[in-house]
Enzyme design. Structure first.
Site, PDB file in Angstrom:
ATOM      1  N   PRO A  39      -3.103   2.836 -10.961  1.00 58.99           N
ATOM      2  CA  PRO A  39      -2.688   2.652 -12.344  1.00 58.99           C
ATOM      3  C   PRO A  39      -2.034   3.878 -12.949  1.00 58.99           C
ATOM      4  O   PRO A  39      -2.558   4.988 -12.849  1.00 58.99           O
ATOM      5  CB  PRO A  39      -3.984   2.308 -13.067  1.00 58.99           C
ATOM      6  CG  PRO A  39      -5.064   2.806 -12.206  1.00 58.99           C
ATOM      7  CD  PRO A  39      -4.564   2.935 -10.826  1.00 58.99           C
ATOM      8  N   GLU A  40      -0.910   3.647 -13.552  1.00 60.50           N
ATOM      9  CA  GLU A  40      -0.258   4.669 -14.370  1.00 60.50           C
ATOM     10  C   GLU A  40      -0.357   4.195 -15.822  1.00 60.50           C
ATOM     11  O   GLU A  40      -1.039   3.216 -16.098  1.00 60.50           O
ATOM     12  CB  GLU A  40       1.187   4.860 -13.902  1.00 60.50           C
ATOM     13  CG  GLU A  40       1.237   5.224 -12.419  1.00 60.50           C
ATOM     14  CD  GLU A  40       2.643   5.505 -11.899  1.00 60.50           C
ATOM     15  OE1 GLU A  40       3.488   5.966 -12.665  1.00 60.50           O
ATOM     16  OE2 GLU A  40       2.879   5.263 -10.705  1.00 60.50           O
TER      17      GLU A  40
END
Length: 281
Positions: A2-3
């Site tokens: 996840p960014e």
DNA sequence: CTCCTGTCCTGCCGGC
DNA sequence: TGCCGGCAGGACAGGA
């Protein structure tokens, strides 16, 4: 994995279930993730009311009545699922932490690689906390601009790709969106960070904002209420323009892929970078 | 200071 | 079919 966009989407998915909720039980299923769970976290969360959620960088901050914050970082492989009231909970391998809410909802944190983090801190310690004190500006906020980016890149000998991954420069950008933003801005990932100035910096700031905003929007529109059928939040199939597309044709090139070889993959400080050598320089 | 490497950990995929 | 190497989207600590 996840960014910023994924973390934002997970947070939005949690909000309707967590805002105003009362935690009846917090349950850790092992002693640690990347760092140990606080020894007293179960006790400290029991009976607490959640006032609101927010995101800072790739951290989800769950604010509690009484002035504490429960912090969740998803690391590389973390995910969160909602089990609604009355739904059966089929526990999965790597379900490491569960919040039981008075509403009957359960919030399950799963993380195979355990690079994530869950910890607590007092609100008053937030600004000086070691994980937050050095963080750079939010890319979608008002204090991210070309002059500010330039100031943070000034004198840097490292590549612009590496600099964008440095959370002191700007937060929330990870390996994928760094590649995507540089492609969109037409900047070579190998360029020295300190050489990005003027128009180039303007383009890069705009590109970072654009790719992140578009990804958040895609998450919101792809996921009904940010939630999959199985209760998991936030992730969705996303098409990237260069990331993971080695040897494919660049969308902006009309040249012969048999001659150019298409999109290139290189390794920069151990991480894959994808780019188009003809459109990025 | 900056920059680079090693490290945490499991899962998955491709090649043999 | 199974085994093995390599790779994965984060971010720290530690050393040069």
């Amino acid at each position: 994995m996840p960014e910023l966009p994924e973390v934002e989407t997970v947070m939005r998915g949690l909000e309707p279930f967590l805002t105003g909720a009362i935690i009846t039980k917090a349950q850790k299923n092992r002693p640690n993730l990347r760092i140990p769970f606080p020894a007293t976290i179960e006790h400290d969360l029991k009976g607490r009311t959640i006032t609101h959620l927010r995101r800072r960088a790739k951290y989800i901050l769950i604010h509690l009545k009484g002035g504490d914050i429960l912090v969740i970082h998803l690391g590389m492989s973390g995910s969160v699922s909602i089990i609604e009231k009355g739904q059966r909970y089929n526990s999965q391998t790597h379900d490491h932490f569960v919040l039981h809410l008075k509403s009957g909802v359960r919030v399950v944190y799963n993380d195979p690689r355990r690079f994530g983090m869950i910890f607590m801190m007092a609100e008053q310690d937030y600004a000086s906390h070691k994980y937050f004190v050095h963080l750079g500006p939010e890319p979608l906020g008002n204090d991210f601009s070309a002059p500010i980016l330039c100031a943070r890149l000034k004198g840097k000998q490292a590549s612009i790709k590496q600099a964008l991954l440095d959370q002191r420069v700007v937060v929330g950008v990870g390996n994928i969106y760094a590649c995507e933003a540089l492609y969109r801005a037409g900047i070579s990932p190998m360029k020295k960070a300190g050489s990005i100035k003027g128009e180039k910096a303007e383009l890069l700031v705009q590109a970072i904002r654009d790719v992140l905003k578009r990804a958040i929007k895609a998450g919101g529109s792809t996921l009904k209420d940010y939630k999959h059928a199985d209760g998991s939040l936030g992730y969705f199939q996303h098409q990237f323009t260069v990331y993971g597309r080695e040897k494919e044709a660049c969308q902006r090139c009309d040249c012969d892929i048999n001659k150019t070889g298409g999109i290139k993959r290189v390794v920069q400080s151990g991480r894959s970078t994808f780019y188009c050598p003809r459109k990025q320089n």
